[in-house]
Every structure is written in C-alpha cells, then in structure tokens.
Design a protein around this motif. Structure first.
Motif, PDB file in Angstrom:
ATOM      1  N   GLU A 111       0.837  -1.210   0.000  1.00  0.00           N
ATOM      2  CA  GLU A 111       0.000   0.000   0.000  1.00  0.00           C
ATOM      3  C   GLU A 111       0.870   1.256   0.000  1.00  0.00           C
ATOM      4  O   GLU A 111       0.503   2.288  -0.556  1.00  0.00           O
ATOM      5  CB  GLU A 111      -0.924   0.034   1.226  1.00  0.00           C
ATOM      6  CG  GLU A 111      -2.034  -1.007   1.212  1.00  0.00           C
ATOM      7  CD  GLU A 111      -1.548  -2.430   1.523  1.00  0.00           C
ATOM      8  OE1 GLU A 111      -0.385  -2.579   1.959  1.00  0.00           O
ATOM      9  OE2 GLU A 111      -2.340  -3.376   1.314  1.00  0.00           O
ATOM     10  N   LEU A 171       1.692   2.145  -3.457  1.00  0.00           N
ATOM     11  CA  LEU A 171       0.581   2.792  -4.151  1.00  0.00           C
ATOM     12  C   LEU A 171       0.476   4.257  -3.735  1.00  0.00           C
ATOM     13  O   LEU A 171       0.371   5.163  -4.569  1.00  0.00           O
ATOM     14  CB  LEU A 171      -0.718   2.041  -3.818  1.00  0.00           C
ATOM     15  CG  LEU A 171      -1.982   2.485  -4.520  1.00  0.00           C
ATOM     16  CD1 LEU A 171      -1.821   2.393  -6.022  1.00  0.00           C
ATOM     17  CD2 LEU A 171      -3.170   1.626  -4.065  1.00  0.00           C
ATOM     18  N   LEU A 172       0.527   4.504  -2.411  1.00  0.00           N
ATOM     19  CA  LEU A 172       0.448   5.881  -1.932  1.00  0.00           C
ATOM     20  C   LEU A 172       1.656   6.670  -2.432  1.00  0.00           C
ATOM     21  O   LEU A 172       1.536   7.845  -2.784  1.00  0.00           O
ATOM     22  CB  LEU A 172       0.381   5.908  -0.400  1.00  0.00           C
ATOM     23  CG  LEU A 172      -0.852   5.223   0.214  1.00  0.00           C
ATOM     24  CD1 LEU A 172      -0.801   5.245   1.737  1.00  0.00           C
ATOM     25  CD2 LEU A 172      -2.145   5.889  -0.258  1.00  0.00           C
ATOM     26  N   ARG A 174       1.200   7.646  -6.169  1.00  0.00           N
ATOM     27  CA  ARG A 174       0.190   8.714  -6.279  1.00  0.00           C
ATOM     28  C   ARG A 174       0.797  10.053  -5.871  1.00  0.00           C
ATOM     29  O   ARG A 174       0.616  11.072  -6.545  1.00  0.00           O
ATOM     30  CB  ARG A 174      -0.994   8.411  -5.360  1.00  0.00           C
ATOM     31  CG  ARG A 174      -1.891   7.280  -5.842  1.00  0.00           C
ATOM     32  CD  ARG A 174      -2.946   6.954  -4.780  1.00  0.00           C
ATOM     33  NE  ARG A 174      -3.844   5.877  -5.196  1.00  0.00           N
ATOM     34  CZ  ARG A 174      -4.722   5.291  -4.385  1.00  0.00           C
ATOM     35  NH1 ARG A 174      -4.822   5.662  -3.118  1.00  0.00           N
ATOM     36  NH2 ARG A 174      -5.517   4.344  -4.830  1.00  0.00           N
ATOM     37  N   ARG A 226     -13.761   8.473  -9.716  1.00  0.00           N
ATOM     38  CA  ARG A 226     -14.311   7.124  -9.610  1.00  0.00           C
ATOM     39  C   ARG A 226     -15.773   7.122 -10.052  1.00  0.00           C
ATOM     40  O   ARG A 226     -16.674   7.404  -9.259  1.00  0.00           O
ATOM     41  CB  ARG A 226     -14.177   6.603  -8.176  1.00  0.00           C
ATOM     42  CG  ARG A 226     -12.736   6.516  -7.745  1.00  0.00           C
ATOM     43  CD  ARG A 226     -12.514   5.769  -6.459  1.00  0.00           C
ATOM     44  NE  ARG A 226     -11.130   5.314  -6.382  1.00  0.00           N
ATOM     45  CZ  ARG A 226     -10.616   4.581  -5.420  1.00  0.00           C
ATOM     46  NH1 ARG A 226     -11.374   4.192  -4.413  1.00  0.00           N
ATOM     47  NH2 ARG A 226      -9.358   4.209  -5.450  1.00  0.00           N
ATOM     48  N   ARG A 281     -12.527  12.295  -5.700  1.00  0.00           N
ATOM     49  CA  ARG A 281     -11.874  12.116  -4.402  1.00  0.00           C
ATOM     50  C   ARG A 281     -10.499  12.771  -4.409  1.00  0.00           C
ATOM     51  O   ARG A 281      -9.696  12.484  -5.312  1.00  0.00           O
ATOM     52  CB  ARG A 281     -11.749  10.601  -4.134  1.00  0.00           C
ATOM     53  CG  ARG A 281     -10.864  10.226  -2.967  1.00  0.00           C
ATOM     54  CD  ARG A 281     -10.596   8.713  -2.949  1.00  0.00           C
ATOM     55  NE  ARG A 281      -9.694   8.360  -1.872  1.00  0.00           N
ATOM     56  CZ  ARG A 281      -9.031   7.202  -1.784  1.00  0.00           C
ATOM     57  NH1 ARG A 281      -9.205   6.273  -2.701  1.00  0.00           N
ATOM     58  NH2 ARG A 281      -8.215   6.961  -0.782  1.00  0.00           N
ATOM     59  N   TYR A 306      -4.370  10.702   5.268  1.00  0.00           N
ATOM     60  CA  TYR A 306      -3.480   9.715   4.645  1.00  0.00           C
ATOM     61  C   TYR A 306      -2.009  10.152   4.715  1.00  0.00           C
ATOM     62  O   TYR A 306      -1.125   9.317   4.753  1.00  0.00           O
ATOM     63  CB  TYR A 306      -3.847   9.527   3.163  1.00  0.00           C
ATOM     64  CG  TYR A 306      -4.871   8.455   2.900  1.00  0.00           C
ATOM     65  CD1 TYR A 306      -6.093   8.475   3.558  1.00  0.00           C
ATOM     66  CD2 TYR A 306      -4.612   7.439   1.989  1.00  0.00           C
ATOM     67  CE1 TYR A 306      -7.042   7.498   3.299  1.00  0.00           C
ATOM     68  CE2 TYR A 306      -5.557   6.458   1.730  1.00  0.00           C
ATOM     69  CZ  TYR A 306      -6.765   6.497   2.385  1.00  0.00           C
ATOM     70  OH  TYR A 306      -7.696   5.528   2.122  1.00  0.00           O
ATOM     71  N   ASP A 336     -12.452   7.351   0.005  1.00  0.00           N
ATOM     72  CA  ASP A 336     -12.041   5.939   0.048  1.00  0.00           C
ATOM     73  C   ASP A 336     -13.231   5.082   0.473  1.00  0.00           C
ATOM     74  O   ASP A 336     -13.558   4.073  -0.161  1.00  0.00           O
ATOM     75  CB  ASP A 336     -10.882   5.775   1.036  1.00  0.00           C
ATOM     76  CG  ASP A 336     -10.454   4.326   1.171  1.00  0.00           C
ATOM     77  OD1 ASP A 336     -10.323   3.656   0.128  1.00  0.00           O
ATOM     78  OD2 ASP A 336     -10.269   3.860   2.312  1.00  0.00           O
TER      79      ASP A 336
END
Ligand code: IPM
Ligand code: MG
Length: 363
Positions: A88, A91-92, A95, A105, A133, A140, A250
C-alpha cells in the motif's frame, strides 16, 4: 511521437486482468494507435524483487511516462512487513510522487447489470455518479503520525496519532476538478464533509462555497459524510458529482461500487494538474481468487478506456473500448462476480477475448 505508457501489473489478480487489457491495446495498436509500452514493478512483487514497494527504477519510469496503467497491489503475504515495506505504501508513494491529487471514480450501473446489485433494480437502474476524491492529502499523509508512548493520567501508554489536514489550495484545486466535471455532466456537485465536528472539513465546506461563485451554472450542495453514506443506499440517483476528501472518498467509493453490482466493474483515473494520470480498477488485488482465471477484467479494461480518454486524448478509442464492453454484457457474458441464472458464465480470459472480438467487429 508515440505516447509512452507504463504498465504495472502488480500483485494478486493484477497480472491476469492486465493481460486482458493488453489484448485490448494490441487490437487498437493494430488499428493504428501509436503507443510505447514499458513495464515496472510496484507493491508486493517489487518488495520481493528489490526490498522496496516503490523502487527508484519504477519512479523514474513513471515520471517519464505520459500515463500509468496499474492492475492492483497487495496481499496477506506482505501484511506482516514493517509499514514502510507494505505494498500500500507503494501505491500511496506513486500517487504522491506523480502529484495525482484528483481521483475520479465513476459509478455507473449498466442497464444489463441492474439485477446484479444487492439493491433493488429500481433504486439503481440508470445510476451514473462520479466520485471526485482528493488523493494526495488528508489524514493519509498528514503529520504528525505514528504510534508512540505517552504519559496519560500517570500511566505510560501507546497512543496512535494521525492528522487530518487540508490547506486551502489543496481544497481549491480539487473543487475546480469537481465543478468542471459537473459542467460536463448534470451540473450538480455535492460536497461531503463532517463540519459539525471537524474543523478541517469546515474549511473544506467554506472553500467549496467560495469556489462555487466561479461556476454559476453548477449547483453546489453540502452533505455530512454519515448522511452521504446513508443517502447512497437510500436514493443514490439524487447524486451527480460527489466531491470528497481522501478518507471519506475511500470509504464512499467502495460503498458506491456495490450499487453497480460488482466492484469488478469500476475503473478509476487519478490525475495531476496537467492531465497526466494513473489508471486502475477500484478493486484490490483479490488474493483469494488470484491465479484462478475467474477475476472480472472489465474494470481493468474500462480503466484502459479512461487512460485513452484523459491522458492520450483519444476519445474515439475510449468509446470503442466502452462500446465493446457493453456489447459483451449485451451478449450475456458474465464473470462469476456478476453472474446470474440464465447468463453465460465465463473466465477472465474468455471475457477478455470476447471484448477483443467485439472490438475487431467494429473495425
Ligand atoms: C483505494 C485503496 C487504497 C486507498 C489503499 C490500498 C491504500 O483502498 O485505492 O481505495 O486507501 O486509497
Ligand atoms: Mg479504498
């Protein structure tokens, strides 16, 4: 010059669904789309190969690409690792490093799938909402964060700390994305916050209200996040664009996915200020079904359509892919996640092949 895309298959079902998206790109390239494809590692497979979830080599390629196509990352195998090495984090990391602050989305109920939702068909039929979003701020990424020891009422205890924080400029730029998206749709934005408790989100509401002045043809409403969660299942068709911070988006986007029947149908785009983007299905790596050739590749294929539309500015190709997906659904083909009595159950590969055939028939 050929546009460059970086393909990151990732973990779990990632490689299987990506293989189907690649078949789709093969057809488009045969028909004249020029594209350079590179590959890179992210997430658990990157940890296994290099010790890091977001290796420097991947970052370099991602920064150099016009767009990134991502399968999924993560799995129980890596959950035991220190936080810094978890998929994860990769991924963060990607981004954040690409500045992908705007996550789009869409939750669309295809007429063929209204029966696949757990909600009554009349509640969801015709649904078309877009969750915008914010993706690079909020709790986060806010500091301070961590698990530390503190003296509380005379005892030493562990304390978990995260920080919900948004600057005015971060809110303003995502508000712009939401308003502009609404201008291309039904001209309505519902901004989600928790202003009755959280100051951060009071500022969110204030900045959205200010920014709305510049979009007189767009109607702005506000909703508290708990109510929004409820309204999404009570009467989802009241929404057009839902604008949220990172954590609320999220949660609400997972909820919205179920209105459509399966999270296996939902694509997403994460964009920077210039339209560069990362495209990934909303679902995760689904380790429980990985390697079984039963995952639904349509969210991955529809994410590829979004890449064509938003980063490669090729609306015609995007439409072609979306039309092909509609056609296979019309034909009654269903992977297990969206299968119902009377439909034809197909595997991941068969679904991809059917989309490819539908594309070939169009040419
Ligand atoms: C998502 C996912 C990620 C997120 C996780 C995997 C870090 O849930 O894309 O929604 O929380 O953003
Ligand atoms: Mg999520």
């Amino acid at each position: 010059m050929a546009q460059k895309i970086l393909v990151i298959s990732g973990d779990g079902i990632g490689p299987e669904i990506m293989a189907e998206a690649m078949k789709v790109l093969d057809v488009l390239q045969r028909d004249g789309l020029t594209l350079e494809r590179g590959e890179a590692l992210l997430g658990g497979c990157a940890v296994d190969a290099t010790g890091e979830p977001y290796p420097e080599a991947t970052k370099k390629k991602a920064l150099a690409a016009d767009a990134v196509l991502l399968g999924a990352v993560g799995g129980p195998k890596w959950d035991v690792l220190p936080r810094e090495q978890r998929p994860e984090k990769g991924l963060l990391g990607i981004r954040k490093s690409l500045g992908l602050f705007a996550n789009l989305r869409p939750a669309v109920v295809y007429p063929q799938l209204a029966e696949a939702s757990t909600l009554k068909p009349e509640i969801v039929a015709g649904l078309d909402i877009l969750i915008v979003r914010e993706l690079t701020g909020d709790i986060y990424f806010g500091e301070p964060r961590g698990i530390e020891t503190r003296d509380i009422d005379g005892t030493t205890q562990r304390v978990g700390v995260n920080t919900m924080i948004y600057s005015e400029s971060e809110i303003r730029r995502i508000a712009k994305v939401a308003f502009e998206a609404a201008q291309r749709r039904s001209q309505r934005v519902c901004s989600v916050d928790k202003m009755n408790v959280l100051e951060t989100t009071q500022l969110w509401r204030d900045v959205f209200t200010e920014e709305a002045q510049h979009y007189p043809n767009v109607q702005l409403s506000h909703m508290l996040v708990d109510n929004a969660a409820m309204q999404l299942v009570r009467n989802p068709k009241q929404f057009d664009v839902l604008a949220t911070g990172n954590i609320f988006g999220d949660i609400l986007s997972d909820e919205a996915s179920m209105l459509t029947g399966s999270i296996g149908m939902l694509p997403s785009a994460s964009l920077d200020e210039n339209g560069k983007g990362l495209y990934e299905p909303c679902h995760g790596s689904a380790p429980d079904i990985a390697g079984q050739n039963i995952a639904n590749p349509l969210a991955m294929i529809l994410s590829t359509a979004m890449l064509l539309r938003y980063s490669l500015k090729n609306e015609a190709a995007a439409r072609r892919v979306e039309t092909a997906v509609m056609e296979v659904l019309d034909r009654g083909l269903r992977t297990p996640d969206i299968w119902k009595e009377g439909m034809q159950k197909v595997s991941t590969k068969e679904m991809g092949d059917a989309v490819v055939q539908a594309l070939a028939r169009q040419a």
